[in-house]
Design an enzyme around this catalytic site. Structure first.
Site, PDB file in Angstrom:
ATOM      1  N   TRP A 189       1.005  -1.141  -0.066  1.00  0.00           N
ATOM      2  CA  TRP A 189       0.013  -0.074  -0.185  1.00  0.00           C
ATOM      3  C   TRP A 189       0.923   1.261  -0.133  1.00  0.00           C
ATOM      4  O   TRP A 189       1.928   1.411   0.870  1.00  0.00           O
ATOM      5  CB  TRP A 189      -0.932  -0.021   1.284  1.00  0.00           C
ATOM      6  N   ASP A 219      -0.650  -5.544   9.323  1.00  0.00           N
ATOM      7  CA  ASP A 219      -1.720  -4.809   9.251  1.00  0.00           C
ATOM      8  C   ASP A 219      -2.952  -5.421   8.588  1.00  0.00           C
ATOM      9  O   ASP A 219      -2.819  -6.015   7.731  1.00  0.00           O
ATOM     10  CB  ASP A 219      -1.211  -3.847   7.904  1.00  0.00           C
ATOM     11  N   ALA A 262      -6.288  -4.857   7.473  1.00  0.00           N
ATOM     12  CA  ALA A 262      -7.112  -3.724   7.343  1.00  0.00           C
ATOM     13  C   ALA A 262      -8.540  -4.463   6.511  1.00  0.00           C
ATOM     14  O   ALA A 262      -9.451  -3.746   6.220  1.00  0.00           O
ATOM     15  CB  ALA A 262      -6.610  -2.893   6.322  1.00  0.00           C
ATOM     16  N   LYS A 306     -13.280  -0.580   6.259  1.00  0.00           N
ATOM     17  CA  LYS A 306     -13.741  -1.355   5.167  1.00  0.00           C
ATOM     18  C   LYS A 306     -14.756  -2.516   5.638  1.00  0.00           C
ATOM     19  O   LYS A 306     -15.712  -2.602   4.908  1.00  0.00           O
ATOM     20  CB  LYS A 306     -12.454  -2.053   4.365  1.00  0.00           C
TER      21      LYS A 306
HETATM   22  C1  LIG Z   1      -3.436  -2.216   3.459  1.00  0.00           C
HETATM   23  C2  LIG Z   1      -3.990  -1.211   4.467  1.00  0.00           C
HETATM   24  N1  LIG Z   1      -3.640  -0.726   5.347  1.00  0.00           N
HETATM   25  C3  LIG Z   1      -4.162   0.182   6.090  1.00  0.00           C
HETATM   26  C4  LIG Z   1      -4.962   1.014   5.514  1.00  0.00           C
HETATM   27  C5  LIG Z   1      -5.609   2.081   6.046  1.00  0.00           C
HETATM   28  O1  LIG Z   1      -6.749   1.947   6.786  1.00  0.00           O
HETATM   29  P1  LIG Z   1      -7.944   3.114   6.961  1.00  0.00           P
HETATM   30  O2  LIG Z   1      -8.472   3.677   5.729  1.00  0.00           O
HETATM   31  O3  LIG Z   1      -8.804   2.741   8.104  1.00  0.00           O
HETATM   32  O4  LIG Z   1      -6.833   4.221   7.776  1.00  0.00           O
HETATM   33  C6  LIG Z   1      -5.436   0.705   4.177  1.00  0.00           C
HETATM   34  C7  LIG Z   1      -6.402   1.619   3.520  1.00  0.00           C
HETATM   35  O5  LIG Z   1      -6.672   1.637   2.390  1.00  0.00           O
HETATM   36  C8  LIG Z   1      -4.704  -0.364   3.544  1.00  0.00           C
HETATM   37  O6  LIG Z   1      -5.289  -0.662   2.219  1.00  0.00           O
END
Ligand SMILES: Cc1ncc(COP(=O)(O)O)c(C=O)c1O
Length: 372
Positions: A109, A190, A192, A225
């Site tokens: 990301w 992570d 998410a 999400k």
């Molecule tokens: C892999 C990953 N980690 C963390 C996040 C961040 O999450 P948030 O949208 O809750 O800040 C995202 C958001 O797109 C993501 O794709």
């Protein structure tokens, strides 16, 4: 550009949020019900501390970690503004604890690098994805970690890797666990997209097994999400310390850092999640709707995977994203000739497709895909 395009058959697979069959990103039924209740119940007590809603963090630990926090006092958790806030707080904690290097995969990301660098950490990149085969190159991943040193942090996507849609097998989680233990590497997981891959427990199983085996770990979690709370920024950071005594100063430091980052996390979204998780009927409704979101994504994945040999790996991947084996030039031609919109990287949001549009999408893509 997509919005301004007048062609009626235009397709947006760019924006990375869940979309239903009508192209909307709806508020979930359980969220609506909980928000109504929240308005009636919640508003008598105004103040919240830097830790946020502890009921939220505890209930969510049950969903994410598979255990309420009380059963493992080595783990401490705080509410954060989204997964991004959790990652940034983790980065600040690690910098404060003397960590220097954080390893991230190629690709990852795009926000991971800036989040860690802004906290003063040095980001190093390890091999991860085999673009030609559209799968994890696990051997190359392990090889490139040979350079990692004791105490280095390695970022892992818990499930539904963004942008590649890949996930580790149970065996790969196990190998990574042994490697981290042998080399003294610290996992920062992570998570998410829990529930948008195979299912809530399945998506967290690898992470839970790793947490049970390693002494120290961090988990950055997003509810934005899987509760479709994109507008609210709801997340949590859990830190697993080597001992219950070590968890105490870690928690104090997290609160000091959080105060200087955002003082207190916003309440509304986290309180909504807490109400859902506290109520068996709402929780069941949330899980059912999440399951149907997940089923829609996986149905689209199967159809897309069956549409062209070069897209076949997509059927076995998970979550919202896939990385197409095409170059930037192909991305701009798809936009100009076919009104198909995606970022230059070739990452697509599977949920931006409809079952009816998959055939024409694959036909447009076909000249740019590798031939076997
Ligand atoms: C892999 C990953 N980690 C963390 C996040 C961040 O999450 P948030 O949208 O809750 O800040 C995202 C958001 O797109 C993501 O794709």
């Amino acid at each position: 550009m997509h919005r301004a395009d007048p062609r009626p058959h235009k397709i947006d697979v760019g924006v990375g949020v869940y979309r239903d069959e009508t192209g909307e990103t709806p508020v979930m039924r359980a969220v609506k019900a909980a928000e109504t209740r929240l308005l009636a119940e919640q508003r008598t007590k105004s103040y919240l501390g830097a830790e946020g809603d502890q009921g939220f963090t505890d209930r969510l630990a049950d969903v994410a970690l598979g255990q309420p926090l009380a059963t493992d006092t080595r783990i401490t958790g705080v509410q954060t503004p989204g997964g991004t806030g959790a990652l940034r707080l983790a980065a600040e904690l690690l910098a404060r604890a003397g960590a220097t290097f954080v390893w991230v995969g190629a690709p990852t990301w795009p926000n991971h690098g800036p989040i860690f660098r802004e906290a003063g950490l040095v980001v190093r990149t390890h091999a991860y994805f085999d673009t030609a085969q559209s799968r994890i190159d696990f051997a190359a991943f392990v090889d490139s970690l040979a350079e990692a040193r004791f105490g280095d942090v390695v970022l892992l996507h818990g499930c539904c890797h963004n942008p590649t849609g890949t996930a580790f097998s149970p065996g790969e989680w196990d190998e990574l666990t042994q490697l981290f233990l042998a080399r003294g590497l610290i996992p920062l997981i992570d998570l998410a997209y829990q529930g948008l891959g195979l299912g809530l427990d399945e998506d967290a199983a690898g992470m839970r097994a790793m947490l049970a085996a390693v002494p120290e770990a961090l988990v950055a979690y997003s509810c934005d999400k899987n509760f479709a709370l994109y507008r609210e920024r709801v997340g949590a950071l859990w830190v697993q310390a080597a001992t219950p005594a070590a968890a105490v100063p870690i928690r104090e430091t997290l609160l000091v850092l959080a105060r200087s980052l955002w003082s207190m996390p916003p309440d509304h979204g986290a309180a909504t999640v807490r109400l859902i998780l506290d109520d068996p009927a709402l929780k069941a409704e949330w899980r059912a709707e999440l399951t149907s979101m997940c089923a829609r994504i996986n149905g689209l994945r199967s159809a897309l995977g069956a549409s062209h040999p070069a897209l076949a790996p997509i059927a076995d991947q998970q979550g919202l994203f896939a990385l197409l084996p095409i170059d930037e030039n192909a991305v701009s031609q798809l936009r100009e000739r076919h009104a198909i919109y995606m970022p230059a990287s070739g990452r697509i949001n599977i949920a931006g497709l409809q079952l009816e549009t998959i055939e024409s999408f694959a036909a447009a893509l076909s000249p740019y895909l590798p031939r076997y």
